[in-house]
Design an enzyme around this catalytic site. Structure first.
Site, PDB file in Angstrom:
ATOM      1  N   ASN A  32       6.505 -17.676  -1.229  1.00  0.00           N
ATOM      2  CA  ASN A  32       7.406 -17.687  -0.063  1.00  0.00           C
ATOM      3  C   ASN A  32       6.672 -17.311   1.228  1.00  0.00           C
ATOM      4  OD1 ASN A  32       7.093 -14.940  -0.222  1.00  0.00           O
ATOM      5  ND2 ASN A  32       9.241 -14.472  -0.599  1.00  0.00           N
ATOM      6  N   THR A  35       3.895 -12.542   2.374  1.00  0.00           N
ATOM      7  CA  THR A  35       2.662 -11.794   2.654  1.00  0.00           C
ATOM      8  C   THR A  35       1.417 -12.670   2.503  1.00  0.00           C
ATOM      9  OG1 THR A  35       2.561 -11.057   0.365  1.00  0.00           O
ATOM     10  CG2 THR A  35       3.585  -9.551   1.929  1.00  0.00           C
ATOM     11  N   TYR A 141       7.426   0.885  -8.363  1.00  0.00           N
ATOM     12  CA  TYR A 141       6.548  -0.274  -8.542  1.00  0.00           C
ATOM     13  C   TYR A 141       6.111  -0.390 -10.007  1.00  0.00           C
ATOM     14  CZ  TYR A 141       2.223  -2.950  -8.555  1.00  0.00           C
ATOM     15  OH  TYR A 141       1.227  -3.836  -8.873  1.00  0.00           O
ATOM     16  N   ASN A 170      -7.643  -1.086 -10.096  1.00  0.00           N
ATOM     17  CA  ASN A 170      -7.638  -1.347  -8.643  1.00  0.00           C
ATOM     18  C   ASN A 170      -8.428  -2.590  -8.277  1.00  0.00           C
ATOM     19  OD1 ASN A 170      -6.681   1.462  -8.895  1.00  0.00           O
ATOM     20  ND2 ASN A 170      -6.606   1.269  -6.671  1.00  0.00           N
TER      21      ASN A 170
HETATM   22  N1  UDP Z   1      -5.971   5.910  -0.200  1.00  0.00           N
HETATM   23  C1  UDP Z   1      -6.347   6.782   0.819  1.00  0.00           C
HETATM   24  N2  UDP Z   1      -6.263   6.355   2.114  1.00  0.00           N
HETATM   25  C2  UDP Z   1      -5.818   5.109   2.448  1.00  0.00           C
HETATM   26  C3  UDP Z   1      -5.437   4.217   1.410  1.00  0.00           C
HETATM   27  C4  UDP Z   1      -5.524   4.662   0.098  1.00  0.00           C
HETATM   28  O1  UDP Z   1      -6.741   7.922   0.552  1.00  0.00           O
HETATM   29  O2  UDP Z   1      -5.742   4.808   3.642  1.00  0.00           O
HETATM   30  C5  UDP Z   1      -6.061   6.354  -1.604  1.00  0.00           C
HETATM   31  C6  UDP Z   1      -4.747   6.289  -2.356  1.00  0.00           C
HETATM   32  O3  UDP Z   1      -4.027   7.496  -2.202  1.00  0.00           O
HETATM   33  C7  UDP Z   1      -5.240   6.080  -3.794  1.00  0.00           C
HETATM   34  C8  UDP Z   1      -6.521   5.275  -3.620  1.00  0.00           C
HETATM   35  O4  UDP Z   1      -6.915   5.452  -2.264  1.00  0.00           O
HETATM   36  O5  UDP Z   1      -5.564   7.311  -4.384  1.00  0.00           O
HETATM   37  C9  UDP Z   1      -6.326   3.782  -3.872  1.00  0.00           C
HETATM   38  O6  UDP Z   1      -5.182   3.358  -3.137  1.00  0.00           O
HETATM   39  P1  UDP Z   1      -4.803   1.834  -2.938  1.00  0.00           P
HETATM   40  O7  UDP Z   1      -3.598   1.805  -2.051  1.00  0.00           O
HETATM   41  O8  UDP Z   1      -6.013   1.078  -2.499  1.00  0.00           O
HETATM   42  O9  UDP Z   1      -4.470   1.318  -4.405  1.00  0.00           O
HETATM   43  P2  UDP Z   1      -3.420   1.849  -5.519  1.00  0.00           P
HETATM   44  O10 UDP Z   1      -4.155   2.888  -6.317  1.00  0.00           O
HETATM   45  O11 UDP Z   1      -2.213   2.383  -4.816  1.00  0.00           O
HETATM   46  O12 UDP Z   1      -3.131   0.640  -6.322  1.00  0.00           O
END
Ligand code: UDP
Length: 325
Positions: A32, A35, A141, A170
């Protein structure tokens, strides 16, 4: 095979399309564009603009297509957002997946690959996490993806679907032509690279976790390795395999370590500031991918964080404005 790829205009879905086309599959993307980017869809793939929450629209979009398989990437996927707007996650992820199963099933598809997540486990008792670990998501999520897995299990039993749920840890990095480009970026690696370019600061969400340096530890996996696992999952379903598989490198890196590696890759210091914890974040997520290695024959090629960050950096420099040029 004729494969419907939902979310094929997004970060991981578009790289999976690249790979499927290289393998000679016929690819139809449904997205869609909420994003994703139309430019991210490889030109050899078909494209329909439709919203999975609208079942009639999905039916119209798939009319006339005979499908073999579905790869379902389209989803809302942000831990933090899901804590603020849980309904979006249950509607956009769970409800939409039922529409997809029904309508793709009506077009003949009986193989389904789900983009799932390590967030299904919640705060793990022990790492590396195997697929036998308890599932206790700490955010909507992860819960929404777990619910889809349960639904797939029932479609497997009652509707003859084979299904494989790939629980990504990740996802990071880029292919030559495709990378991360979001209007509202929240992921660590692209934000660190952006801070390096724009001279801003990266906020470290919490430095008081029970980890060696106090920042969260994650298992970073290259998106081309993820794409490879999807192709292998298709083959495995042909051999009768269904079930859940972790995809990760088995190595954890803290947020601070990611910033340090990024500094080495870009060749300059990156500003850091400690900010409060982000709600819903588990302290440590590291995968055991032994099952994927044994059953899917999957071996990740990009196992060190530096090469993953380097690929993201290459794409970032070649596309300073993302898909806009
Ligand atoms: N994180 C952070 N600062 C940011 C974005 C992410 O410290 O600006 C940390 C977040 O808390 C997590 C890790 O980086 O521990 C990976 O986050 P991301 O959002 O990339 O992936 P997720 O683990 O949520 O899938």
């Amino acid at each position: 095979m004729k494969i419907l790829v939902t979310g094929g205009a997004g970060y991981i879905g578009s790289v999976a399309c690249e790979r499927l086309l290289r393998e000679g599959h016929d690819v139809l993307v449904l997205d869609n564009l909420s994003t994703g980017h139309r430019e991210a869809v490889p030109p050899q793939a078909g494209f329909v603009d439709a919203d999975l929450r609208d079942r009639a629209a999905v039916r119209r979009a798939l009319a006339g297509h005979d499908l073999d398989a579905v790869m379902h990437f389209a989803a809302a996927s942000l831990v933090g957002e899901s804590m603020e707007d849980p309904g979006k996650y249950f509607e956009n992820n769970v409800g939409a997946s039922v529409n997809l199963l029904e309508e793709a099933g009506a077009r003949g598809a009986r193989r389904f690959v789900l983009s799932s997540t390590a967030a299904t486990y919640g705060e793990p008792d022990r790492v590396p996490i195997t697929e036998e670990a308890a599932t206790a998501p700490t955010n909507p999520y992860g819960e929404s993806k777990l619910m889809i897995e349960r639904i797939l299990d029932w479609y497997g039993r009652l509707r003859d679907w084979r299904w494989i749920s790939l629980r990504y840890f990740n996802a990071a990095g880029a292919s030559e032509e495709r990378g991360e480009d979001r209007d509202h970026e929240t992921h660590l690696v692209p934000l660190v690279l952006r801070a390096a370019v724009q001279g801003g600061e990266i906020r470290i969400f919490g430095d008081d976790y029970p980890t060696p340096d106090g920042t969260c530890v994650r298992d970073y996996i290259h998106i081309e390795d993820l794409a490879d696992a999807h192709v292998r999952a298709l083959d495995a379903m042909g051999r009768g395999v269904s079930g859940v598989f972790n995809l990760g490198n088995g190595k954890g890196f803290s947020v601070r370590e990611v910033v340090t590696v990024a500094e080495q890759v870009v060749g300059r210091p990156i500003g850091q500031v400690v900010a409060p914890r982000r709600p819903g974040d588990p302290a440590t997520l590291i995968a055991s991918s032994d099952r994927a290695r044994e059953v899917l024959g999957w071996t990740p090629a990009h196992t060190d964080l530096r090469s993953i960050v380097e690929s993201a950096w290459r794409w970032h420099r070649a596309h300073p404005n993302g898909y806009r040029g």
